[in-house]
Write an enzyme that holds these catalytic residues in place. Structure first.
Site, short mmCIF file in Angstrom:
data_model
loop_
_atom_site.label_atom_id
_atom_site.label_comp_id
_atom_site.label_asym_id
_atom_site.label_seq_id
_atom_site.Cartn_x
_atom_site.Cartn_y
_atom_site.Cartn_z
N ASP A 15 -2.14 -5.46 -7.94
CA ASP A 15 -0.93 -4.47 -8.21
C ASP A 15 -0.86 -3.81 -9.60
OD1 ASP A 15 -0.60 -4.96 -5.28
OD2 ASP A 15 1.26 -6.13 -5.71
N GLU A 191 1.40 2.96 1.35
CA GLU A 191 1.97 2.11 0.39
C GLU A 191 2.08 2.66 -1.24
OE1 GLU A 191 0.75 -2.18 1.04
OE2 GLU A 191 -0.48 -1.59 1.05
#
Length: 503
Positions: A15, A191
């Site tokens: 991430d 997302e």
């Protein structure tokens, strides 16, 4: 000309979010239930990256003490505004959505303020928050509307798509109810939104398709930070699904202007192995790829494998632990102490099967890895382990006159033992390519677990299939962590050596 290494940062670093400040770049990644939380890497050339600190270095900044496995620090966004570094993150199943600030990205960072709803009744419900400001100074927090509270069916979680609120950062409160933005091409789990103003237009970059083989990046463009947004005709911009590329699951990207005026995208991916490329040993790592602009839209190149040379890490414990050491749901200083040139761990009744083991470790960074520790077990029992979580781990343990290799995979346990003479022993844990005789559809790697008694020859106790310690089998958001632990009394680690390479 800048050389783009891939992985950009090896091992469990998912991430990624990146920001440029002057001629330096700062990178933040997720840590889930591990502490210290949210590492910050810095580079002056986009080739060499240095771990300069963490956001969560004190108890209470992240509420990971009791989060379920896989909870904790999810998907930070790092930005720089008005002379301060800002980082927003969801402490999933912990404190909630948080905002941290620091004058220096190396820290110290603030304690973390909850981002509250408009009525102040709770935190903004969602994950993967982004933070951006328009020219007038209005702050926008854009996030993925995955609902984590209440009853949650893991096969059909409530998801409201990409959402956004304007936020008063002085009060840390939304000034409106969340509104829906563009949520992609219709793939699951929109997302990882990131919002940018580039050449007078606003761009909304998101991930969709899930963080597994269907992962991808898509983009939309609009006239203002709150849209309206229209999707690019070439979406998804990048995805490795149904391709033979050595880096799969590419997605969750962040754009930045790199050296030489080249736009870049940092993103996560995995390096799977096996005949069907089914097993990603190290979990999700950070990668980078060039970006070109065509007709007002970014075009992201496929991610190319370009590993760095191998490394050797040798530690003698004559200084405090460096920033690479992490522990599970508590800080390394709560687990181990450097004393008289040794790292001492004292058991507290827990084992590797517990959610808060007496374990401190470092990420496995290379697909081939050899780790040796010298352990004094005269006052206790402990060992060397590789861990995905409390359900999936391998170890070689010494104490009470015996050395035992132990494989534990979701309740399937096997042990191999040999007698030990003396109290000081070298323990070995090697991750190697499968040997001769493996069938065509092979595994990710094999682990060889062994020991060398003082003055003796190495004894190998077991060879174990490494696929059980892969992100696909463990179904983990994290990755392999190599570490030392104690289960009885106190053990002292006298030295640590890890050598690794990527073929």
């Amino acid at each position: 000309m800048t050389t783009l290494h891939n992985p950009l940062v090896n091992g469990f670093h998912p991430d990624p979010s990146v920001v440029r400040v002057g001629d330096q770049w700062y990178l933040a990644t997720s840590t889930f239930e591990y502490l210290p939380g949210i590492p910050i890497h810095r580079s002056r050339d986009f080739e060499t990256w240095e771990l300069i600190g963490h956001v969560a270095t004190r108890p209470g900044q992240l509420g990971v003490d009791g989060v379920p496995t896989g909870g904790g620090a999810w998907a930070p966004t790092i930005r720089h505004h008005d002379g301060l570094f800002h980082l927003v993150v969801t402490d999933a199943m912990g404190r909630g959505m948080l905002h941290f600030t620091a004058a220096d990205a190396a820290g110290p960072w603030s304690d973390g303020d909850l981002l509250l709803t408009q009525d102040g009744s709770g935190t903004i419900e969602g994950i993967d928050p982004d933070i951006a400001w328009d020219a007038g100074g209005t702050c926008y927090v854009t996030f993925s509307g995955l609902q984590l509270t209440g009853a949650l069916n893991p096969n059909a979680p409530a998801h409201l798509g990409i959402q956004q609120v304007r936020v008063d950062l002085d009060a840390h409160r939304a000034v409106e109810e969340p509104r829906s933005l563009w949520s992609g091409t219709g793939l699951m789990f929109p997302e990882a939104p990131h919002l940018y103003e580039i050449d007078g237009a606003w761009y909304l970059l998101i991930a969709e398709g899930g963080t597994e083989r269907g992962h991808s990046i898509s983009v939309a463009r609009g006239p203002a930070a709150d849209g309206p947004f229209e999707g690019a005709p070439a979406n998804p911009l990048v995805s490795a699904r149904s391709t033979p590329r050595p880096i799969q699951n590419t997605g969750h990207g962040d754009l930045v202007l790199g050296p030489d005026g080249q736009w870049l995208c940092v993103l996560l991916g995995v390096r799977p192995r096996g005949g069907t490329r089914a097993f990603s040993a190290l979990g999700r790592e950070t990668f980078v790829t060039p970006v070109a602009w065509r007709g007002g839209w970014p075009a992201i190149a496929p991610v190319e494998l370009n590993p760095r040379p191998g490394t050797r890490v040798e530690i003698g414990f004559d200084a405090p632990l460096d920033e690479e050491w992490i522990a599970v749901r508590r800080l390394p200083a709560q687990v181990a102490a450097v004393q008289s040139g040794r790292l001492v761990l004292t058991a507290d009744g827990s084992t590797l099967a517990d959610v808060r083991p007496v374990f401190v470790g470092r990420r496995q960074e290379h697909l081939t890895s050899h780790t040796t520790v010298r352990l004094d077990v005269s006052a206790g029992t402990g060992g060397l382990a590789v861990r995905y979580d409390e359900r999936f781990h391998l170890s070689v343990q010494a104490g009470d006159g015996v050395v035992t290799a132990h494989a534990s995979f979701m309740g399937l346990d096997q042990q191999w033992s040999a007698p030990l003479e003396g109290d000081v022993v070298d323990l070995h844990l090697d991750s190697v390519r499968p040997g001769p005789g493996w069938r065509m559809v092979a595994t990710s790697d094999e682990f060889v677990l062994g020991f060398t008694p003082a003055g003796g020859a190495r004894v190998d106790l077991a060879r174990v299939d490494g696929r059980f310690l892969s992100s696909e089998v463990a179904e983990s958001f994290t990755g392999r962590v190599l570490g030392v632990y104690a289960v009885a009394g106190s053990v002292a680690v006298e030295s640590w050596i890890t050598e690794g390479e990527d073929e």
